[in-house]
Design a protein around this motif. Structure first.
Motif, PDB file in Angstrom:
ATOM      1  N   GLU A  13       1.005  -1.112   0.060  1.00 51.22           N
ATOM      2  CA  GLU A  13       0.130   0.002   0.145  1.00 51.22           C
ATOM      3  C   GLU A  13       1.017   1.293   0.005  1.00 51.22           C
ATOM      4  OE1 GLU A  13      -3.151  -0.782   2.843  1.00 51.22           O
ATOM      5  OE2 GLU A  13      -3.899  -2.250   1.333  1.00 51.22           O
ATOM      6  N   PHE A  66      -9.906   7.221  -1.848  1.00 54.33           N
ATOM      7  CA  PHE A  66      -9.046   5.738  -2.018  1.00 54.33           C
ATOM      8  C   PHE A  66      -7.549   6.001  -1.346  1.00 54.33           C
ATOM      9  CE2 PHE A  66      -7.614   2.904  -5.768  1.00 54.33           C
ATOM     10  CZ  PHE A  66      -6.952   2.094  -4.882  1.00 54.33           C
ATOM     11  N   GLU A  71      -5.964   4.169   2.006  1.00 60.98           N
ATOM     12  CA  GLU A  71      -4.840   3.512   1.940  1.00 60.98           C
ATOM     13  C   GLU A  71      -3.957   3.820   3.079  1.00 60.98           C
ATOM     14  OE1 GLU A  71      -5.317   0.746   0.949  1.00 60.98           O
ATOM     15  OE2 GLU A  71      -5.148   0.332  -1.383  1.00 60.98           O
ATOM     16  N   GLU A 126      -6.090  -5.839  -5.060  1.00 60.46           N
ATOM     17  CA  GLU A 126      -7.479  -5.605  -4.537  1.00 60.46           C
ATOM     18  C   GLU A 126      -8.280  -6.636  -4.840  1.00 60.46           C
ATOM     19  OE1 GLU A 126      -7.111  -2.501  -2.685  1.00 60.46           O
ATOM     20  OE2 GLU A 126      -6.382  -1.066  -4.114  1.00 60.46           O
ATOM     21  N   GLU A 138     -11.696  -2.302   0.538  1.00 59.59           N
ATOM     22  CA  GLU A 138     -10.986  -2.536  -0.736  1.00 59.59           C
ATOM     23  C   GLU A 138     -11.895  -3.046  -1.737  1.00 59.59           C
ATOM     24  OE1 GLU A 138      -7.168  -3.224  -1.167  1.00 59.59           O
ATOM     25  OE2 GLU A 138      -7.601  -1.617   0.770  1.00 59.59           O
ATOM     26  N   HIS A 170     -11.913  -0.244  -3.792  1.00 56.81           N
ATOM     27  CA  HIS A 170     -10.571   0.071  -4.423  1.00 56.81           C
ATOM     28  C   HIS A 170     -10.583  -0.748  -5.625  1.00 56.81           C
ATOM     29  CE1 HIS A 170      -8.772   1.426  -0.248  1.00 56.81           C
ATOM     30  NE2 HIS A 170      -9.790   1.807  -0.551  1.00 56.81           N
TER      31      HIS A 170
HETATM   32 FE   LIG Z   1      -6.685  -1.009  -1.295  1.00 56.64          FE
END
Ligand SMILES: [Fe+2]
Ligand SMILES: [Fe+2]
Length: 303
Positions: free
Chosen positions: A75, A103, A107, A158, A190, A193
């Motif tokens: 990440e 997003f 992270e 992801e 996630e 994501h």
């Molecule tokens: Fe992620």
């Protein structure tokens, strides 16, 4: 591609899902070292015939620590990569900017969460467990590749998280509830994501010829090769951590068995389960059928 993902809907889902680090770790919320942390489908400690039940549980917990540390590590490249996608195109789509910034924020939160987890694990486990790194060097190496390759690795990671949680964690009643809660909260964010990665991949690929797309796929595979080198090193670290934690020194035959079983387990966990994920394959196919075929020709080595 007909997936229906939009920046507006992922942003709305993300805002509804929001959680804080202090709600899920720290205080009374402690790891229970009497229980396994990882599902056996990923940890694969059972085939190691020379370990007893207690040693298998210790290895399972070492693998759990490594798992969250490796997520923290990857990440650290996803965060700057996403920011780089936002900055050149702040207009005209406000939902795109906001969804990608959300997003990135998530992270950054996950990186901090995993660091906190690592401190709590170190306090309770009492043996130092090294993990590959340093994160900045790994991030720099990955980010030096073609952006399409980096975007495909991100997409792979992801969707892989979805596969791990849904297939082997969600209904598993054996695992430490605190570790499981970390996995669940991570998974919840996630999901969005993975959809945003799909949109990013499509946008990067939209301006490319098929040859340029296939070059990006080769870069994705090259990054996979780099990660595989890291996993080979990590297996040695995990074996050393297990010997330290149990006070047992393995002979050469046992070490070879450990390497064989655990490298396969690590390859499936971080590479095979992403390369074969149906959503990753669908996205590759939508870029070019040759892109999907190329990845499918390599993935059996990691499954
Ligand atoms: Fe992620
Ligand atoms: Fe994350």
């Amino acid at each position: 591609m007909n997936h229906g993902y939009t920046y507006q809907s992922t942003l709305a889902a993300s805002e509804a899902m929001h959680w804080r680090i202090e709600d899920i770790i720290g205080g009374e919320k402690r790891l229970d070292f009497s229980k396994p942390f990882m599902p056996e489908a990923l940890a694969q400690v059972e085939p190691l015939s020379f370990l007893n039940a207690k040693e298998k549980k210790i290895l399972n917990q070492i693998r759990g620590n490594t798992y969250l540390c490796i997520f923290g590590l990857v990440e650290e490249f996803i965060l700057p990569f996403v920011l780089d996608q936002v900055r050149p195109q702040l207009q005209p789509d406000d939902f795109r900017s906001r969804a990608l910034l959300q997003f990135a924020t998530e992270e950054a939160k996950h990186i901090q969460l995993f660091k906190q987890f690592r401190r709590e694990f170190a306090d309770g486990f009492n043996t130092n467990c090294p993990v590959i790194g340093p994160p900045e060097a790994i991030a720099n190496e990955i980010l030096s590749h073609d952006p399409l390759g980096v975007a495909l690795v991100t997409l792979h990671i992801e969707w892989m998280v979805q596969n791990h949680y849904v297939d082997s964690v969600k209904d598993n009643q054996e695992l430490d509830p605190q570790f499981k809660s970390l996995l669940r909260h991570h998974w919840l964010e996630e999901v969005q994501h993975a959809k945003l990665d799909t949109l990013m991949v499509e946008q990067i690929a939209a301006e490319r010829t098929e040859d340029e797309i296939l070059k990006g796929v080769e870069e994705y595979l090259a990054i996979g090769g780099f990660i595989d080198g890291g996993l080979t090193q990590q297996v040695e670290f995990d074996m050393a951590s297990l010997m330290d934690a149990t006070g047992r020194y393995f002979n050469e035959a046992q070490k070879e068995e450990f390497r064989k079983v655990q490298l396969k387990a690590n390859r499936w966990t971080y590479l095979g389960s992403g390369m074969t994920h149906p959503k990753v394959l669908e996205t590759l196919e939508s870029l070019s059928p040759k892109a999907r075929q190329r990845v499918e020709s390599i993935s059996p080595a990691f499954c």
